[in-house]
Structures are given as C-alpha cells and as structure tokens.
Scaffold this active site. Structure first.
Site, PDB file in Angstrom:
ATOM      1  N   SER A  50       0.853  -1.200   0.000  1.00  0.00           N
ATOM      2  CA  SER A  50       0.000   0.000   0.000  1.00  0.00           C
ATOM      3  C   SER A  50       0.883   1.243   0.000  1.00  0.00           C
ATOM      4  O   SER A  50       2.100   1.158   0.233  1.00  0.00           O
ATOM      5  CB  SER A  50      -0.895   0.005   1.236  1.00  0.00           C
ATOM      6  OG  SER A  50      -0.092   0.222   2.393  1.00  0.00           O
ATOM      7  N   ASP A  82      -1.267  -1.662  -3.958  1.00  0.00           N
ATOM      8  CA  ASP A  82      -2.625  -1.756  -3.423  1.00  0.00           C
ATOM      9  C   ASP A  82      -3.184  -0.344  -3.225  1.00  0.00           C
ATOM     10  O   ASP A  82      -2.526   0.508  -2.606  1.00  0.00           O
ATOM     11  CB  ASP A  82      -2.540  -2.496  -2.078  1.00  0.00           C
ATOM     12  CG  ASP A  82      -3.894  -2.882  -1.519  1.00  0.00           C
ATOM     13  OD1 ASP A  82      -4.839  -3.069  -2.305  1.00  0.00           O
ATOM     14  OD2 ASP A  82      -3.989  -3.030  -0.276  1.00  0.00           O
ATOM     15  N   HIS A  83      -4.369  -0.085  -3.731  1.00  0.00           N
ATOM     16  CA  HIS A  83      -5.044   1.217  -3.544  1.00  0.00           C
ATOM     17  C   HIS A  83      -4.216   2.429  -3.965  1.00  0.00           C
ATOM     18  O   HIS A  83      -4.097   3.402  -3.197  1.00  0.00           O
ATOM     19  CB  HIS A  83      -5.503   1.389  -2.085  1.00  0.00           C
ATOM     20  CG  HIS A  83      -6.580   0.428  -1.691  1.00  0.00           C
ATOM     21  ND1 HIS A  83      -7.885   0.573  -2.114  1.00  0.00           N
ATOM     22  CD2 HIS A  83      -6.550  -0.708  -0.950  1.00  0.00           C
ATOM     23  CE1 HIS A  83      -8.600  -0.433  -1.629  1.00  0.00           C
ATOM     24  NE2 HIS A  83      -7.815  -1.230  -0.939  1.00  0.00           N
ATOM     25  N   ASP A 104      -7.238   3.244  -7.550  1.00  0.00           N
ATOM     26  CA  ASP A 104      -8.510   3.237  -6.846  1.00  0.00           C
ATOM     27  C   ASP A 104      -9.106   4.643  -6.873  1.00  0.00           C
ATOM     28  O   ASP A 104      -8.820   5.474  -6.015  1.00  0.00           O
ATOM     29  CB  ASP A 104      -8.313   2.759  -5.405  1.00  0.00           C
ATOM     30  CG  ASP A 104      -9.621   2.747  -4.623  1.00  0.00           C
ATOM     31  OD1 ASP A 104     -10.670   3.108  -5.203  1.00  0.00           O
ATOM     32  OD2 ASP A 104      -9.587   2.393  -3.428  1.00  0.00           O
ATOM     33  N   GLY A 181     -10.575  -3.786   7.349  1.00  0.00           N
ATOM     34  CA  GLY A 181     -10.401  -3.761   8.801  1.00  0.00           C
ATOM     35  C   GLY A 181     -10.992  -4.980   9.484  1.00  0.00           C
ATOM     36  O   GLY A 181     -11.370  -5.966   8.835  1.00  0.00           O
ATOM     37  N   ALA A 215     -11.229  -8.871   2.578  1.00  0.00           N
ATOM     38  CA  ALA A 215     -11.645 -10.275   2.660  1.00  0.00           C
ATOM     39  C   ALA A 215     -11.019 -11.034   3.824  1.00  0.00           C
ATOM     40  O   ALA A 215     -10.941 -12.260   3.800  1.00  0.00           O
ATOM     41  CB  ALA A 215     -11.336 -10.975   1.337  1.00  0.00           C
ATOM     42  N   ILE A 257      -6.042  -9.916   1.521  1.00  0.00           N
ATOM     43  CA  ILE A 257      -6.005 -10.199   2.959  1.00  0.00           C
ATOM     44  C   ILE A 257      -4.872  -9.408   3.614  1.00  0.00           C
ATOM     45  O   ILE A 257      -3.704  -9.563   3.240  1.00  0.00           O
ATOM     46  CB  ILE A 257      -5.813 -11.716   3.199  1.00  0.00           C
ATOM     47  CG1 ILE A 257      -7.019 -12.483   2.630  1.00  0.00           C
ATOM     48  CG2 ILE A 257      -5.630 -12.011   4.686  1.00  0.00           C
ATOM     49  CD1 ILE A 257      -6.856 -13.985   2.587  1.00  0.00           C
ATOM     50  N   ASP A 258      -5.230  -8.587   4.553  1.00  0.00           N
ATOM     51  CA  ASP A 258      -4.237  -7.831   5.325  1.00  0.00           C
ATOM     52  C   ASP A 258      -4.536  -7.927   6.826  1.00  0.00           C
ATOM     53  O   ASP A 258      -3.686  -8.343   7.610  1.00  0.00           O
ATOM     54  CB  ASP A 258      -4.234  -6.360   4.869  1.00  0.00           C
ATOM     55  CG  ASP A 258      -3.121  -5.572   5.540  1.00  0.00           C
ATOM     56  OD1 ASP A 258      -2.298  -6.172   6.252  1.00  0.00           O
ATOM     57  OD2 ASP A 258      -3.049  -4.334   5.366  1.00  0.00           O
TER      58      ASP A 258
HETATM   59  P1  13P Z   1      -8.792  -6.699   5.056  1.00  0.00           P
HETATM   60  O1  13P Z   1      -8.766  -5.467   5.907  1.00  0.00           O
HETATM   61  O2  13P Z   1     -10.107  -7.404   5.137  1.00  0.00           O
HETATM   62  O3  13P Z   1      -7.633  -7.592   5.308  1.00  0.00           O
HETATM   63  O4  13P Z   1      -8.674  -6.196   3.512  1.00  0.00           O
HETATM   64  C1  13P Z   1      -7.411  -5.956   2.944  1.00  0.00           C
HETATM   65  C2  13P Z   1      -7.514  -5.283   1.622  1.00  0.00           C
HETATM   66  O5  13P Z   1      -8.545  -5.202   0.978  1.00  0.00           O
HETATM   67  C3  13P Z   1      -6.265  -4.709   1.086  1.00  0.00           C
HETATM   68  O6  13P Z   1      -6.489  -3.994  -0.080  1.00  0.00           O
HETATM   69  O1  G3H Z   2      -6.846  -1.924   2.184  1.00  0.00           O
HETATM   70  C1  G3H Z   2      -5.933  -1.531   2.880  1.00  0.00           C
HETATM   71  C2  G3H Z   2      -4.856  -2.432   3.332  1.00  0.00           C
HETATM   72  O2  G3H Z   2      -5.250  -3.145   4.466  1.00  0.00           O
HETATM   73  C3  G3H Z   2      -3.595  -1.652   3.551  1.00  0.00           C
HETATM   74  O3  G3H Z   2      -3.667  -0.912   4.710  1.00  0.00           O
HETATM   75  O4  G3H Z   2      -3.057   1.357   3.918  1.00  0.00           O
HETATM   76  O5  G3H Z   2      -2.897   0.738   6.353  1.00  0.00           O
HETATM   77  O6  G3H Z   2      -1.269  -0.192   4.689  1.00  0.00           O
HETATM   78  P1  G3H Z   2      -2.673   0.337   4.930  1.00  0.00           P
HETATM   79 ZN    ZN Z   3      -8.404  -3.042  -0.172  1.00  0.00          ZN
END
Ligand code: 13P
Ligand code: G3H
Ligand code: ZN
Length: 311
Positions: A50, A82-83, A104, A181, A215, A257-258
């Site tokens: 991210s 990511d994002h 995004d 989250g 997810a 999954i994070d």
């Molecule tokens: P979670 O917060 O459900 O793990 O989602 C992670 C995510 O969508 C990262 O882009």
């Molecule tokens: O969708 C977000 C991910 O969980 C990444 O989180 O932006 O705090 O690194 P972050």
């Molecule tokens: Zn996400």
C-alpha cells in the site's frame, strides 16, 4: 524466475475455479511468513504494497525483499500496488519494477474514475504492467481514509461493461458487502455477501477477473490472544470463510487479505510478552509471529482460496 504479472495467474484461476491470495506486506517477517507458506503448498502469490507500506518500509527495501522471496522459493509472484490513489503513485511503482498496480478512484464520480483509470492503463500497458480498478466503495479504513457504512455502496452491475471497455483495465474490484479492517459486520447480524451482484457482474463480463477487497475472516483465536493480553477488540467480525471459498469458485480471481496477518502477528506478540515480560530480543517474539503468519496463510491457500498446487 523474474516477477510475473497477473495475466496468466488470473486466466488459470478463472478457469480452475480458485483465487490467488493477495497479501499485504510491510516488513521482512511478513514477506517470509507468506512466501514460506506458499512454497510449502506450491501456490502462486500476489504480494501487495500500500501507499502506507511504501512510506513505512521504503520502495527499494520492499522490492528487494520480494526479489529475495522469489530467489528462495522459485514461485510465480506478482508485486502489486494496493489502492494507488493517483497517476503519479502508479507511475512511480511501474517505473520502480512493480508488475501490477491498482488505481482506486472508486470514490470519484463515474466519469472521473474512467478518466484517471484509463490514463494509468495506457502508461501501465506500455510497460507490460497490468491494472486493477474499482467500482463501488467499501466501508472501513485504509491508510488515513475512513469510509463510513453510509458512504459505502455496492457496485452497480449496469456500469461494469462501460467501465471496463472504456478504461481497458485488466481486473475489477467490486463492492459486494466486504469492508476493510476487523469490524466488518455488526455483532448479532448474519454476515452475507451479495452473490447476486457478483453473478450479475460476471454475466456482463464473461471471463473477466474480479477482485475482492476487505476479505479477512478475522480469526477469533487471534482476537482472543489480543483481548486476553490487554487488547480491546470486542465485536471484531470478518467474512465467513465458506463465502470466500464460494466467491473464489465464481469469477473472483484475487482475494485481498491484510487484517488477518496483522491480527496473527500482533496477537502472537502480545501473548509472547504476557508470558515473557522480561525478554527483549526482537528475534524471540518475531519468530513465533512469523510462524503464525505462515500457518494462517497456508490455511488460506489450501482451504479458502484453493490455489495450492497451482504454481
Ligand atoms: P482486510 O482489511 O479485510 O484484510 O482487507 C485488505 C484489503 O482489501 C487490502 O487492499
Ligand atoms: O486496504 C488496505 C490495506 O489493508 C492496507 O492498509 O493502507 O494501512 O497499509 P494500509
Ligand atoms: Zn483493499
């Protein structure tokens, strides 16, 4: 093997009725936990970074860690932004060796989302990089952006064909009831993803890879480890794993999954310090944290995503 993009991974996943795990990485132990699990079960992987992870750990450190993981495992691994929230951020990751980026612009009006996504797609495709875009908005927290439940909205299936054909994006994240989250559903309510929307989207985009964000399933054993050791996370509820498995058997080819990784790591470290309050060697608490990330990821790859043996 060099880094790969997700084209071939997604084509095989769509065909085979499984999904690729896209796990967020922020440091060495997380990269190692995930990739050691994937190696053991021979699974392809997406490691995603991210904006916040890049600011925390630095672009070069993260790319070198992922290169090290490829050298150690020989697995097909894609490195994904990511994002991404701007053309400039996406360009910087493309120029810096990522093989996949997400733009995004889902919070922007439809026409603006198309415009910015198209610009990223043109630059990315010129450099052999694939692009994930998003339509519909998820509730929850990512980086400093918090989207309330009232401001979240399901993807409108009637918009997806125009969006994909005008932007040329390679995959599409949709909103069907997941959120970012650890607090995804109200306690006492029955978590239920909108499979009818997923079905309708995939009918309109045959063969096109769909992405599911937010997810995490929020394993209660890790929530308990946190709560029993000074934490306070009552009501943390994730997406039921059977529903993720169902999505993976449909058009969903990438599952993000994070939070589950964060819970595994933090739960383990909290428990370690409760049991060993005087220890101070980081290797002693990071080792079990990494081991629990590995076990969690192995479970996801085999029982949720169904991508074991597919590398
Ligand atoms: P979670 O917060 O459900 O793990 O989602 C992670 C995510 O969508 C990262 O882009
Ligand atoms: O969708 C977000 C991910 O969980 C990444 O989180 O932006 O705090 O690194 P972050
Ligand atoms: Zn996400």
């Amino acid at each position: 093997m060099p880094l790969v993009n997700t084209k071939e991974m997604f084509a095989k996943a769509y065909e085979g009725g499984y999904a690729i795990g896209a796990f967020n990485v922020n440091n060495m132990e997380i990269v190692q936990g995930i990739t050691e699990a994937a190696k053991e079960v021979n699974a392809p992987l997406i490691l995603q970074v991210s904006k916040g992870a890049r600011a925390y750990a630095n672009h070069t450190y993260l790319t070198k860690l992922v290169e090290a993981a490829i050298a150690e495992t020989g697995l097909p691994i894609a490195l994904h932004l990511d994002h991404g929230d701007s053309f400039e951020l996406c360009k910087s990751c493309i120029d810096g060796g990522f093989t996949s980026v997400m733009i995004d612009a889902s919070s922007k009006p439809f026409a603006e989302n198309i415009e910015i996504t198209k610009k990223v797609v043109e630059y990315a495709h010129d450099h052999g990089v694939v692009v994930e875009a998003e339509l519909g908005t998820l509730a929850g927290v990512e980086d400093e952006v918090q989207v309330s439940e009232e401001d979240s909205s399901y993807t409108r299936p009637e918009e997806v064909e125009e969006f994909v054909s005008k932007t040329g994006c390679d995959s599409l994240a949709i909103a069907i009831g997941t959120s970012h989250g650890a607090y995804k559903f109200k306690p006492g309510t029955k978590p239920q993803l909108r499979f009818d929307i997923l079905e309708e989207v995939s009918k309109r985009l045959p063969g096109f890879p769909i992405v599911l964000h937010g997810a995490s399933s929020v394993p209660q054993e890790f929530v308990k480890m946190i709560n029993e050791n000074g934490g306070n996370m009552p009501g943390a509820i994730g997406v039921p794993e059977e529903q993720l498995r169902q999505a993976a058997s449909m058009a969903v080819c990438k599952i993000n999954i994070d939070s589950d990784l964060r819970l595994a790591m933090t739960g383990t470290i909290r428990q370690f310090f409760a049991q060993h309050p005087d220890k101070f060697d980081p290797r002693e608490y990071l080792k079990p944290a990494r081991a629990n990330i590995k076990e969690l990821v192995k479970h996801k790859l085999i029982n949720v995503l169904g991508c074991d043996g597919k590398a």
